[in-house]
Design an enzyme around this catalytic site. Sequence first.
Site, short mmCIF file in Angstrom:
data_model
loop_
_atom_site.label_atom_id
_atom_site.label_comp_id
_atom_site.label_asym_id
_atom_site.label_seq_id
_atom_site.Cartn_x
_atom_site.Cartn_y
_atom_site.Cartn_z
N ASP A 89 -21.28 -3.41 12.53
CA ASP A 89 -19.56 -3.73 12.82
C ASP A 89 -19.64 -4.24 14.45
OD1 ASP A 89 -16.68 -2.48 11.58
OD2 ASP A 89 -16.71 -3.31 13.59
N GLN A 105 -11.86 0.22 6.63
CA GLN A 105 -11.28 1.23 5.42
C GLN A 105 -12.30 1.18 4.33
OE1 GLN A 105 -7.91 -0.04 3.50
NE2 GLN A 105 -7.32 2.04 3.10
N LYS A 131 -8.49 -16.40 2.33
CA LYS A 131 -8.89 -15.81 0.89
C LYS A 131 -9.25 -16.87 0.00
CE LYS A 131 -9.56 -11.65 2.34
NZ LYS A 131 -10.91 -11.03 2.55
N LEU A 151 -17.32 -0.51 9.72
CA LEU A 151 -16.55 0.81 10.24
C LEU A 151 -15.05 0.65 9.66
CD1 LEU A 151 -18.07 1.36 13.79
CD2 LEU A 151 -18.31 3.03 11.68
N TYR A 191 -3.90 -15.42 6.07
CA TYR A 191 -4.85 -14.58 5.45
C TYR A 191 -4.91 -15.07 3.93
CZ TYR A 191 -6.60 -10.21 3.31
OH TYR A 191 -7.27 -8.88 2.87
P1 NAD Z 1 -10.61 -3.06 8.17
O1 NAD Z 1 -9.41 -3.87 8.96
O2 NAD Z 1 -10.23 -1.74 7.84
O3 NAD Z 1 -11.98 -3.33 8.81
C1 NAD Z 1 -12.50 -4.40 9.29
C2 NAD Z 1 -13.82 -4.28 10.04
O4 NAD Z 1 -14.19 -5.25 10.58
C3 NAD Z 1 -13.21 -3.40 11.28
O5 NAD Z 1 -14.18 -2.01 11.33
C4 NAD Z 1 -13.44 -4.14 12.43
O6 NAD Z 1 -14.17 -3.40 13.55
C5 NAD Z 1 -14.51 -5.38 11.94
N1 NAD Z 1 -14.64 -6.60 12.77
C6 NAD Z 1 -13.52 -6.95 13.22
N2 NAD Z 1 -13.78 -8.15 13.81
C7 NAD Z 1 -15.19 -8.11 13.43
C8 NAD Z 1 -16.15 -9.11 14.04
N3 NAD Z 1 -15.95 -10.38 14.65
N4 NAD Z 1 -17.46 -9.01 13.53
C9 NAD Z 1 -18.02 -7.80 12.95
N5 NAD Z 1 -17.16 -6.89 12.54
C10 NAD Z 1 -15.74 -7.10 12.77
O7 NAD Z 1 -10.62 -3.90 6.99
P2 NAD Z 1 -11.04 -3.32 5.40
O8 NAD Z 1 -9.79 -2.83 4.74
O9 NAD Z 1 -12.11 -2.62 5.22
O10 NAD Z 1 -11.23 -4.81 4.63
C11 NAD Z 1 -12.55 -5.25 4.24
C12 NAD Z 1 -12.59 -6.52 3.57
O11 NAD Z 1 -11.90 -6.25 2.00
C13 NAD Z 1 -11.88 -7.62 4.21
O12 NAD Z 1 -12.33 -8.84 3.68
C14 NAD Z 1 -10.39 -7.58 3.60
O13 NAD Z 1 -9.64 -8.55 3.64
C15 NAD Z 1 -10.68 -7.08 2.24
N6 NAD Z 1 -9.38 -6.13 1.40
C16 NAD Z 1 -9.05 -5.24 1.86
C17 NAD Z 1 -7.90 -4.57 1.11
C18 NAD Z 1 -7.39 -3.08 1.67
O14 NAD Z 1 -6.46 -2.85 1.21
N7 NAD Z 1 -7.98 -2.42 2.76
C19 NAD Z 1 -7.37 -5.17 0.47
C20 NAD Z 1 -7.64 -6.51 -0.17
C21 NAD Z 1 -8.81 -7.20 0.52
#
Ligand code: NAD
Length: 315
Positions: free
Chosen positions: A34, A12, A145, A10, A141
């Site tokens: 999620d 981004q 990573k 759920l 973070y």
């Molecule tokens: P986000 O924060 O939008 O979504 C994370 C989701 O994980 C949320 O829906 C949350 O409810 C869920 N979550 C939190 N704790 C949880 C748990 N214990 N069990 C199950 N679900 C849980 O993150 P995103 O932007 O979709 O990022 C996803 C991945 O991509 C991450 O690993 C992030 O580090 C990586 N990433 C994202 C970006 C970016 O710009 N969005 C950039 C680089 C890397």
Amino acid sequence: MNKILVTGALGQIGSELVVKLREIYGADHVVATDLRSSAHEITRSGPFELLDVTNDKAMFEIAKRYEVDTVIHLAALLSATAEEKPLLAWNLNMGGLMNALEVSRELGCQFFTPSSIGSFGPSTPKVNTPQDTIQRPNTMYGVNKVSGELLCDYYFHKYGLDTRGLRFPGLISYMTPPGGGTTDYAVEIYYAAVTAGWYTSYIAKDSNMDMMYMPDALTAIIELMEADSSRLTHRNSFNVTAMSVDPEAIAAAIRDELPGFILDYDVDPKRQAIADSWPHSIDATAAKTEWGFHARYDLKAMTKDMLSQLSERQM
Ligand code: NAD
């Protein structure tokens, strides 16, 4: 990929990735999970399960029940929030990843998890940051990573698990708000441009960081997962990017569409410190050569699309 489990679906990335995966592989073939539920369409358009990724038994049970052959592990705490809650970040980012890798090993799944430009640190070369370089991040973070990249490499070498990953830059999308990252300003600025006509940036004027439009990020995940394994030398954590921009560059692109847009600054020292430790621009040559990565949206094309999609939503 045939039957895919997505964690953190759920968020981004997940909320858009699941829609695209279901279009390509079939709704029943993509199990979205999620920690929380919501009214989002992905909870209704195919299988959806509540799953806390720190619960290894629950993850195994769901993966086995749906007979998945691919795990896309997205659940994580993002950079700015992780700095506020480092212990939670370690437990979720490392514990969740370890569980997802173990489930994939036990069930023989292909595996994907994203890394980030946050895996670099102050001693990393800042311009045209190479694929293989110094990674000594000074944020929780970033530590998570880099450790994750190494862990995924380890599972490949030790167990032959087909692990793959991308080092994402800041991702920009009009669909789901970002979840506590350092580059969130680059999404907020578009919302503010459409709703208010002005934006106050918490990131300083000359801070260049890499960004990519969400459609390019989703395509990159799928293309990497579908790539011929024998072509991949850097399996985990390919540098990928579409543009290197600062707030002024985004504001200028917005002004091409909305001439009156105003940008001012109220810099947040905490998030600025994270941004200062990251590269200004990264080199995506390995991704291009090994599996044909290609970003379709530059700043101009992305800005046009973001503003038109957000304006449409306003009406
Ligand atoms: P986000 O924060 O939008 O979504 C994370 C989701 O994980 C949320 O829906 C949350 O409810 C869920 N979550 C939190 N704790 C949880 C748990 N214990 N069990 C199950 N679900 C849980 O993150 P995103 O932007 O979709 O990022 C996803 C991945 O991509 C991450 O690993 C992030 O580090 C990586 N990433 C994202 C970006 C970016 O710009 N969005 C950039 C680089 C890397």
